[in-house]
Design an enzyme around this catalytic site. Structure first.
Site, PDB file in Angstrom:
ATOM      1  CG  ASP A   1     -46.031 -10.433  -5.394  1.00 31.28           C
ATOM      2  OD1 ASP A   1     -44.905  -9.965  -5.705  1.00 31.28           O
ATOM      3  OD2 ASP A   1     -46.397 -11.810  -5.236  1.00 31.28           O
TER       4      ASP A   1
ATOM      5  CG  HIS B   1     -42.478 -12.370  -4.446  1.00 31.36           C
ATOM      6  ND1 HIS B   1     -43.678 -12.779  -5.177  1.00 31.36           N
ATOM      7  CD2 HIS B   1     -41.556 -13.079  -4.602  1.00 31.36           C
ATOM      8  CE1 HIS B   1     -43.174 -13.884  -5.724  1.00 31.36           C
ATOM      9  NE2 HIS B   1     -42.171 -14.167  -5.200  1.00 31.36           N
TER      10      HIS B   1
END
Length: 364
Positions: free
Chosen positions: A292, A323
């Site tokens: 992420d 993400h």
């Protein structure tokens, strides 16, 4: 197949492992861009769902006369969802990121929930997503007051339905703060956080990829500029609209106020998402990816000890997914949505079995 579930051992955890292990959505094929998490993030932020959903908006007045908006998803063509089994349909509260941007991914999750008999509704904060700003006050990062009022309203409107909540990205700070502050009085049966931000202050101070930060910053400024006149009595509007980062904007809105200025440190003492995490009393699935680019490296951004010690927090960690992306080929294009809906199904199944077990008479 490469996911890891980190949690404290319990009967609930064993049931969740079995349920997620049987879910075909978590064993889907890989996407074409598995190693480009920033491109996944950009696609998730900009690509709208197909088809666009129809919504019905309600405005709720808060005790200080402020307004929040609830957008009920009623289907791509304006049709109502079917409850499917005979009991009341579960209500699924969708919480966008802290900038109030309702992404295509969040809408797609709502549509998939609608197809499965849920009643999905989007929570819009004051001044976000076209919700009128009637007071010179916005909602701080981890202040769950307005969310509590909205949940109470949903509980009164659907008293017999399961009430569930899912948040996306930085919007998870609000949901996690609410769960900790409310404890066993949250009215929620279960909750899920997709790519959550656990440490708000560290996240703002570390900075974010410009591909993520600038679109959200412009989105926030565009919305706030509509209320420049009313906000002028509370904050320095020129400094607000001249902010060059999300941190500068957050400080201008909530720390350098005209009536009650406060320090950055004191602001986060009141707004850290996990400040009361030990008080949370409902199952919470946190779906996270090791790559992420917004949350940051797992070693410093994931509260691993919380998942090892609390019986209510479950971390589903995957090596790749970006993400709020979790991409795959085929219909839906996001296996994370399948994981969240499977989690809610498993929780309902487990809670139903527990109620039946406790309701049976003791053998003589």
């Amino acid at each position: 197949g490469c996911c890891r579930l980190l949690c404290k051992p319990s009967a609930l955890a064993q049931h969740l492992v079995r349920s997620l292990g049987r879910s075909a959505g978590l064993w889907g094929g890989h996407w074409l861009w598995p190693r480009w998490p920033r491109l996944q993030m950009l696609r998730q932020l900009l690509k709208p769902p197909e088809p666009e959903p129809a919504v019905a908006r309600e405005l709720l007045q808060m005790p200080d006369s402020g307004l929040v908006a609830l957008d009920w998803l009623v289907g791509p063509w304006g049709g109502a969802a079917g409850g499917g089994g005979g009991g009341p349909s579960p209500v699924l509260l969708l919480i966008p990121n802290a900038a109030g941007q309702v992404t295509g991914g969040l809408l797609q999750l709502g549509l998939r929930a609608l197809e499965r008999g849920f009643l999905p509704v989007i929570f819009n904060r004051r001044g976000h997503n076209g919700c009128p700003l009637t007071t010179p006050r916005l909602q701080p990062f981890g202040d769950p007051g307005d969310l509590r009022e909205a949940v109470t309203y949903l509980r009164c409107r659907h008293p017999a339905a399961l009430l569930l909540a899912v948040s996306e990205g930085s919007g998870s700070g609000l949901l996690l703060a609410y769960l900790g502050e409310s404890g066993s009085s949250s009215h929620l049966a279960a909750a899920a956080c997709v790519s959550p931000i656990f440490c708000g202050r560290d996240w703002f101070e570390a900075g974010m990829p410009w591909l993520y930060e600038w679109p959200l910053l412009l989105h926030l400024k565009r919305g706030l500029s509509r209320y420049a006149g009313s906000l002028a009595q509370a904050v320095d509007v020129d400094g607000l609209l001249g902010s060059r980062s999300l941190r500068e904007l957050e400080e201008a809105l909530f720390c350098r106020t005209r009536s009650r200025p406060t320090s950055w440190e004191a602001y986060w003492e009141r707004n850290e998402p996990l400040r009361d995490a030990d008080e949370a009393a409902v199952p919470v699935l946190c779906l996270c990816s090791a790559d992420d680019p917004v949350r940051g490296p797992p070693a410093r951004s994931l509260p691993l000890e919380l998942f090892r010690s609390s019986p209510y927090f479950f971390l589903l960690l995957t090596p790749r997914g970006g993400h709020c992306g979790f991409p795959r080929r085929g219909p839906g294009h996001c296996w994370g949505h399948e994981a969240v809906l499977e989690f809610f199904r498993a929780m309902a199944e487990f809670l139903g079995a527990e109620e039946r077990r406790k309701g049976l008479p003791w053998p003589r």
